[in-house]
Design an enzyme around this catalytic site. Structure first.
Site, short mmCIF file in Angstrom:
data_model
loop_
_atom_site.label_atom_id
_atom_site.label_comp_id
_atom_site.label_asym_id
_atom_site.label_seq_id
_atom_site.Cartn_x
_atom_site.Cartn_y
_atom_site.Cartn_z
N ASP A 293 -1.38 9.37 -0.32
CA ASP A 293 -2.83 10.35 -0.59
C ASP A 293 -2.71 11.98 -1.31
O ASP A 293 -3.18 12.48 -2.25
CB ASP A 293 -3.76 10.85 0.47
CG ASP A 293 -4.23 9.63 0.99
OD1 ASP A 293 -4.39 8.73 0.32
OD2 ASP A 293 -3.86 9.29 2.73
N GLU A 296 -0.94 10.48 -4.69
CA GLU A 296 -1.11 9.64 -5.64
C GLU A 296 -3.28 10.27 -5.90
O GLU A 296 -3.45 9.82 -6.86
CB GLU A 296 -1.39 7.89 -5.19
CG GLU A 296 -0.41 7.77 -5.23
CD GLU A 296 -0.13 6.41 -5.56
OE1 GLU A 296 0.34 5.32 -5.18
OE2 GLU A 296 -1.02 5.98 -2.88
N VAL A 374 -9.99 12.18 2.59
CA VAL A 374 -9.46 10.98 1.91
C VAL A 374 -10.20 9.82 2.35
O VAL A 374 -9.55 8.80 2.94
CB VAL A 374 -7.88 10.83 1.83
CG1 VAL A 374 -7.55 10.18 1.00
CG2 VAL A 374 -7.74 12.46 2.59
N ASN A 376 -12.36 8.09 4.17
CA ASN A 376 -12.68 7.29 5.55
C ASN A 376 -11.81 8.35 6.71
O ASN A 376 -12.98 8.39 8.00
CB ASN A 376 -12.44 5.70 6.70
CG ASN A 376 -10.66 5.32 6.24
OD1 ASN A 376 -9.72 5.85 5.30
ND2 ASN A 376 -10.51 5.35 7.17
N TYR A 377 -10.92 8.94 5.94
CA TYR A 377 -10.41 9.87 7.16
C TYR A 377 -10.61 11.37 6.81
O TYR A 377 -10.81 11.88 5.62
CB TYR A 377 -8.51 10.17 7.21
CG TYR A 377 -8.59 8.70 8.58
CD1 TYR A 377 -8.37 9.05 9.99
CD2 TYR A 377 -8.30 7.82 7.93
CE1 TYR A 377 -7.93 8.82 10.75
CE2 TYR A 377 -7.73 6.30 8.98
CZ TYR A 377 -7.58 7.10 10.52
OH TYR A 377 -7.00 6.19 11.25
N TYR A 379 -8.38 15.25 7.16
CA TYR A 379 -7.00 15.92 8.42
C TYR A 379 -7.44 16.92 7.65
O TYR A 379 -7.27 17.44 7.45
CB TYR A 379 -5.90 15.11 7.29
CG TYR A 379 -5.22 13.28 6.82
CD1 TYR A 379 -5.10 13.53 8.02
CD2 TYR A 379 -6.19 12.92 5.89
CE1 TYR A 379 -4.81 11.47 7.71
CE2 TYR A 379 -6.06 11.63 5.70
CZ TYR A 379 -5.09 11.56 6.87
OH TYR A 379 -5.19 9.44 6.53
N HIS A 429 0.03 7.17 10.07
CA HIS A 429 -0.30 8.02 9.42
C HIS A 429 1.46 9.40 8.54
O HIS A 429 1.75 9.74 9.90
CB HIS A 429 -1.01 9.04 10.31
CG HIS A 429 -2.26 8.47 10.18
ND1 HIS A 429 -2.87 8.73 8.71
CD2 HIS A 429 -2.97 7.64 10.74
CE1 HIS A 429 -4.39 7.95 8.81
NE2 HIS A 429 -4.21 7.39 10.21
#
Length: 641
Positions: A293, A296, A374, A376-377, A379, A429
């Protein structure tokens, strides 16, 4: 309170202002010849000065451009004082990070494709606007018939139960696609047998959820203001000093972390950041779902604007951040980074049971944080500075687990049911933290320490004795190390040329938290492309070109770049400028309690002073005033942790 730009306080390390972003992009646009609309801005970030001890106040920008027609990436360094190109390099054969605009273009291309619309009709979906398409990095799997040198993205699709509803409650199974990102074309599509959409709506919005009625407010009050001061992007708190930074790729970055001790500022870290992450999923049908993540997708562009009382609580100082869109225009994120103090429980205590004398200190910590979304998540990246000289950090992972629809009576093999007919996919993760050390401003070594039980015998008749044994990690290949709980293995960064009061080299120890190993097979694409997850610890000699553990351009890269390539030089590590890379792995087997929104999972580490100070740095923390931190003045000092 938020950051205001004062040119008198600007450092060469500070994030770019919106005006600087616009100017840098305009200067960089003069480099490609005749490309016109085919050139897109991938990123514009501050060009950090060299780490050589010499201060350089000039401001630079690093610009990355992508020419989709020529299939070339341009790296350009801009002098912002002269509005001029310092140098420019063409980098052929790589794919730079995907931009937000490309994300949206992929979704539009898939929604408009006739094959995809037929797949929707086959599933009884007649409103494509309810369908969300999440692009996934294409990876590299040796499929020339699919990949063919193009800039690609793979497809995950979901359908919202209603406008604004939770799309991840209704994944579209059996739909696989590959999109040519540069040309907005669906180049490969597969429509397998449909799986019925789950009935579960996955609702989580407050206005549509039955809420508790017995929650009373908590108020954090600092009537005299916070104990920290902010000058531009420099922060001073208690005895800590640091600079808050931001990059398009990494998001929150910290610079020049030091501690004032005995009237002098003692450097600890030049720079600290989360330099890469990867989320490998375990379903064989989702082999491609292994995004890096940070490298990229430029995670800084996904930074949230934080909300007082929700994301952060107390007396807050906010730092705004900015990044460039694909046309070179700045996008400002207000309140992107939060700075505040918070109670940290019991710091230290001792009761003299003979005299009844009690000494107790309550701790507090300084918190620097940001949150990104990012897909669905979410952080949250949190850095903590403690009154005992420790630095700790944690990632708070939340959001919505990646889902798959399953038919009645099916038990998922590579996931767990989180709701009827809905599986949360097994995944990990994995984060790699880059710690550029500067202990007392000198060169460092890394010691590995293990605990060794003494053999039972005349010197240890009762079998209770044990000792510790330390050894230096002498070279980069030797310094690829893993946690071993059977020996309490640990690593300490020391400056051998500076000694404390008892003659030991000053140091900081890496204290590891939750961790595990990767379960993707050795030699798999995931392990090749994110090889940093092969080891918990890597140590390298500092090189300004070695910034990201999976390499500069991991998008569609077959792997082997970054740390595994650099350490093949096997450079010596004793008394050198060192960078420590710590890899931590959260192993996520989903559970029903993770649905529809996952409570925060915490993953972190600590840098603990290990002989860096001559005595406890927390000794001079004053006792808590009677009533401080309590709603009742008669409580006095409390011990509750």
């Amino acid at each position: 309170m938020a950051t205001s730009h004062d040119p008198r306080l600007v450092s060469a390390l500070d994030p770019l202002t919106p005006d600087e972003i616009r100017r840098a992009a305009a200067v960089a646009a003069t480099v490609p010849d005749g490309a016109g609309d085919a050139v897109r801005v991938v990123s514009v970030s501050v060009g950090e000065p060299a780490r050589d001890g010499h201060e350089d106040d000039r401001r630079f920008a690093e610009v990355v451009l992508h020419d989709r027609d020529a299939a070339v990436t341009h790296e350009i360094r801009v002098d912002l004082q002269a509005d001029a190109v310092l140098h420019a390099v063409e980098v052929p054969g790589v794919q730079p990070q995907m931009t937000t605009e490309e994300f949206l273009a992929v979704e539009q291309a898939v929604r408009a494709a006739p094959a995809f619309r037929r797949a929707l009709a086959r599933r009884g979906i007649d409103d494509p606007t309810l369908v969300d398409v999440d692009p996934v990095s294409a990876g590299a799997y040796g499929r020339p018939e699919e990949e063919g040198g193009r800039r690609l993205a793979r497809v995950l699709a979901y359908v919202r139960p209603e406008p604004g509803g939770n799309a991840y409650a209704r994944p579209l199974e059996g739909v696989f696609g590959l999109v040519d990102v540069d040309h907005g074309e669906l180049v490969h599509f597969e429509d397998r047998d449909p799986v019925p959409l789950p009935a579960e709506r996955g609702e989580y919005r407050a206005d549509r959820t039955a809420l508790r009625t017995d929650v009373r407010p908590i108020h954090i009050s600092q009537p005299e203001g916070p104990s920290f001061t902010v000058h531009g992007h420099e922060v001073r708190w208690q005895k800590w000093r640091l600079r808050v930074g931001f990059s398009t790729r990494e998001g929150l970055v910290l610079h020049r972390i030091g501690y004032e001790d005995g009237g002098r500022l003692r450097p600890i870290l030049h720079r600290a950041s989360y330099a890469e992450m990867v989320v490998p999923y375990a379903d064989p049908d989702r082999f491609y779902q292994t995004p890096l993540d940070i490298g990229e997708f430029n995670i800084g562009t996904m930074t949230n604007a934080l909300t007082l009382g929700c994301d952060c609580l107390g007396v807050i100082h906010y730092f705004d951040a900015a990044y460039s869109d694909s046309h070179g225009e700045p996008v400002v994120v207000p309140n992107a980074i939060c700075l505040h103090e918070e109670d940290d429980g019991l710091l230290w205590k001792h009761t003299d049971f003979r005299t009844g004398q009690v000494e107790v200190r309550r701790g507090r910590r300084l918190v620097v944080s940001s949150i990104v979304t990012v897909g669905n998540y979410e952080y949250g990246f949190f850095w903590y500075f403690h009154q005992d000289g420790a630095i700790s950090s944690e990632v708070k992972a939340t959001g919505i687990v990646a889902t798959q629809a399953v038919a009645d009576g099916v038990t998922p093999t590579y996931g767990k049911l989180v709701a009827p007919n809905l599986s949360g996919i097994h995944h990990q993760h994995v984060f790699c933290v880059r710690l550029d050390f500067a202990l007392d401003g000198g060169r460092s070594s890394v010691l590995e320490t293990e605990t060794v039980p003494a053999p039972v015998g005349p010197d240890n008749p009762h079998g209770n004795a044990w000792t510790t044994v330390s050894r230096p990690l002498r070279s980069e290949l030797e310094a690829r190390r893993d946690i071993d709980i059977t020996t309490a293995r640990g690593w300490t960064v020391v400056n051998p040329d500076v000694r404390n009061a008892v003659g030991q080299p000053v140091g900081y120890r890496l204290v590891t938290g939750e961790n595990t190993v990767p379960f993707s097979a050795p030699g798999s694409s995931a392990r090749r492309r994110a090889a940093f997850m092969d080891h918990h610890l890597w140590v390298t000699r500092h090189d300004p070109a070695e910034r990201y553990p999976a390499g500069e351009y991991p998008y569609q890269h077959p792997g082997g770049d970054g740390l595994p390539r650099w350490v093949q030089a096997d450079r010596p590590l004793e008394r050198e400028d060192l960078v420590v890379w710590y890899t931590m792995n959260h192993h996520h087997v989903p559970r029903p309690e993770d649905w529809p929104v996952m409570p925060v999972a915490r993953l972190g580490f600590m840098l603990k002073p290990w002989g860096f100070f001559d005595r406890s740095p927390a000794l001079d923390v004053p006792p808590t005033s009677p009533g401080e931190g309590s709603s009742r003045a008669d409580h006095g000092c409390c011990d509750a942790a």
